[in-house]
Design a protein around this motif. Structure first.
Motif, mmCIF file in Angstrom:
data_model
loop_
_atom_site.group_PDB
_atom_site.id
_atom_site.type_symbol
_atom_site.label_atom_id
_atom_site.label_comp_id
_atom_site.label_asym_id
_atom_site.label_seq_id
_atom_site.Cartn_x
_atom_site.Cartn_y
_atom_site.Cartn_z
ATOM 1 N N THR A 49 -4.258 -5.243 7.616
ATOM 2 C CA THR A 49 -4.462 -4.085 8.225
ATOM 3 C C THR A 49 -3.256 -3.157 8.296
ATOM 4 O O THR A 49 -2.155 -3.480 8.044
ATOM 5 C CB THR A 49 -4.338 -4.516 10.016
ATOM 6 O OG1 THR A 49 -5.171 -5.389 10.470
ATOM 7 C CG2 THR A 49 -4.597 -3.211 10.713
ATOM 8 N N GLN A 63 -8.456 -1.583 8.232
ATOM 9 C CA GLN A 63 -8.701 -3.182 7.749
ATOM 10 C C GLN A 63 -8.960 -3.081 6.309
ATOM 11 O O GLN A 63 -9.762 -2.331 5.644
ATOM 12 C CB GLN A 63 -9.866 -3.699 8.666
ATOM 13 C CG GLN A 63 -9.927 -3.851 9.869
ATOM 14 C CD GLN A 63 -8.371 -4.476 10.546
ATOM 15 O OE1 GLN A 63 -8.316 -5.422 10.053
ATOM 16 N NE2 GLN A 63 -8.128 -3.834 11.495
ATOM 17 N N ILE A 64 -8.066 -4.004 5.500
ATOM 18 C CA ILE A 64 -8.131 -4.193 4.140
ATOM 19 C C ILE A 64 -8.599 -5.498 3.774
ATOM 20 O O ILE A 64 -8.253 -6.498 4.341
ATOM 21 C CB ILE A 64 -6.955 -3.899 3.389
ATOM 22 C CG1 ILE A 64 -6.328 -2.311 3.855
ATOM 23 C CG2 ILE A 64 -7.111 -4.023 1.962
ATOM 24 C CD1 ILE A 64 -4.977 -2.069 3.273
ATOM 25 N N SER A 65 -9.905 -5.632 2.935
ATOM 26 C CA SER A 65 -10.263 -6.760 2.728
ATOM 27 C C SER A 65 -10.382 -6.816 1.035
ATOM 28 O O SER A 65 -11.097 -5.991 0.554
ATOM 29 C CB SER A 65 -11.910 -6.895 3.255
ATOM 30 O OG SER A 65 -12.317 -8.199 2.613
ATOM 31 N N LEU A 76 -13.117 -4.832 -3.442
ATOM 32 C CA LEU A 76 -12.234 -4.310 -2.312
ATOM 33 C C LEU A 76 -13.029 -3.335 -1.257
ATOM 34 O O LEU A 76 -13.932 -2.766 -1.550
ATOM 35 C CB LEU A 76 -11.428 -3.193 -2.871
ATOM 36 C CG LEU A 76 -10.465 -2.177 -2.146
ATOM 37 C CD1 LEU A 76 -9.459 -2.842 -1.191
ATOM 38 C CD2 LEU A 76 -9.686 -1.152 -3.066
ATOM 39 N N THR A 77 -12.798 -3.642 0.060
ATOM 40 C CA THR A 77 -13.381 -3.038 1.168
ATOM 41 C C THR A 77 -12.208 -2.519 2.023
ATOM 42 O O THR A 77 -11.387 -3.186 2.705
ATOM 43 C CB THR A 77 -14.334 -3.985 2.078
ATOM 44 O OG1 THR A 77 -15.153 -4.485 0.963
ATOM 45 C CG2 THR A 77 -14.803 -3.165 2.996
ATOM 46 N N LEU A 78 -12.357 -1.197 2.440
ATOM 47 C CA LEU A 78 -11.602 -0.467 3.446
ATOM 48 C C LEU A 78 -12.381 -0.299 4.503
ATOM 49 O O LEU A 78 -13.499 0.587 4.271
ATOM 50 C CB LEU A 78 -10.750 0.606 2.869
ATOM 51 C CG LEU A 78 -9.894 0.437 1.432
ATOM 52 C CD1 LEU A 78 -9.368 1.765 1.084
ATOM 53 C CD2 LEU A 78 -8.854 -0.662 1.661
ATOM 54 N N SER A 91 -0.105 -10.055 6.676
ATOM 55 C CA SER A 91 -1.431 -10.285 5.898
ATOM 56 C C SER A 91 -1.897 -11.644 5.784
ATOM 57 O O SER A 91 -1.108 -12.596 5.876
ATOM 58 C CB SER A 91 -1.147 -9.692 4.412
ATOM 59 O OG SER A 91 -0.736 -8.575 4.393
ATOM 60 N N LEU A 136 -2.701 0.493 -4.279
ATOM 61 C CA LEU A 136 -2.761 -0.954 -3.400
ATOM 62 C C LEU A 136 -2.468 -2.067 -4.466
ATOM 63 O O LEU A 136 -3.097 -2.027 -5.622
ATOM 64 C CB LEU A 136 -4.209 -0.951 -2.717
ATOM 65 C CG LEU A 136 -4.564 -2.167 -2.037
ATOM 66 C CD1 LEU A 136 -3.431 -2.486 -0.861
ATOM 67 C CD2 LEU A 136 -6.012 -2.412 -1.702
ATOM 68 N N LEU A 166 0.788 -1.098 0.037
ATOM 69 C CA LEU A 166 -0.122 0.146 -0.076
ATOM 70 C C LEU A 166 0.934 1.155 -0.146
ATOM 71 O O LEU A 166 1.598 1.530 0.961
ATOM 72 C CB LEU A 166 -0.932 -0.018 1.202
ATOM 73 C CG LEU A 166 -1.699 1.245 1.228
ATOM 74 C CD1 LEU A 166 -2.756 1.122 0.374
ATOM 75 C CD2 LEU A 166 -2.412 1.107 2.764
#
Length: 170
Positions: free
Chosen positions: A109, A128-130, A140-142, A99, A164, A91
């Motif tokens: 994270t 949190q990065i998913s 993608l979810t932040l 990870s 990212l 990132l």
């Protein structure tokens, strides 16, 4: 008086012919291309790579928690296999350690400290990065907790952008 009528009719006919000629030229216009046009559509990407100039977190008004989220649907990734291959998450040129990489998803994270001009710690923001690699898209979810964290992270991404990547380690 009669010749005024003939004059007006003549003007209308000339204007109609002129407009008709211009309309014909417009409809019949042909274009040309300098170089070549690549019309191929990209329906997938080889590796996960997301770049943007900013991120805006939102808070669901029906959510009882203080969670702020950024969601983005992206192109599917062709060959992600977290079970058999090794990947690293990067990132903004920082390698994110710890990870959790599964067969079709990545969870990690991102923690960043914000300081004032005197070197005093203003905020320690955690995000949190998913990343879920689905069959037809990549999700993608932040996520962060609290309006302060969301504000600081939004400003950070507005200043620095977001880059990212999930890179396969050979």
């Amino acid at each position: 008086m009669k010749w005024y009528t003939y004059l007006i009719c003549f003007i209308f006919i000339v204007a109609g012919v002129f407009c008709g000629i211009e309309l014909y030229k417009e409809v019949k216009a042909e274009s040309y291309v300098n170089g070549s046009i690549d019309i191929s559509n990209q329906f997938s990407q080889e590796n996960f790579n997301y770049s943007a100039t900013s991120v805006v977190f939102y808070h669901d008004i029906y959510d009882e928690t203080d969670t702020y989220t950024f969601d983005k649907e992206l192109l599917k990734v062709d060959d992600f296999n977290g079970k058999d291959k090794t990947y690293q998450v990067v990132l903004n040129d920082y390698i994110l350690i710890n990870s959790d990489i599964n067969a079709g998803s990545v969870f990690t994270t991102f923690t960043i400290d914000f300081y004032d001009t005197n070197g005093e710690l203003l905020k320690n923001a955690v995000m949190q990065i998913s990343i879920k690699f689905l069959s037809n898209k990549t999700q993608l979810t932040l996520t962060t907790i609290g309006n302060d964290n969301a504000s600081y992270l939004e400003q950070y991404f507005a200043d620095n952008g977001i880059r990212l990547k999930v890179i396969e380690i050979l």
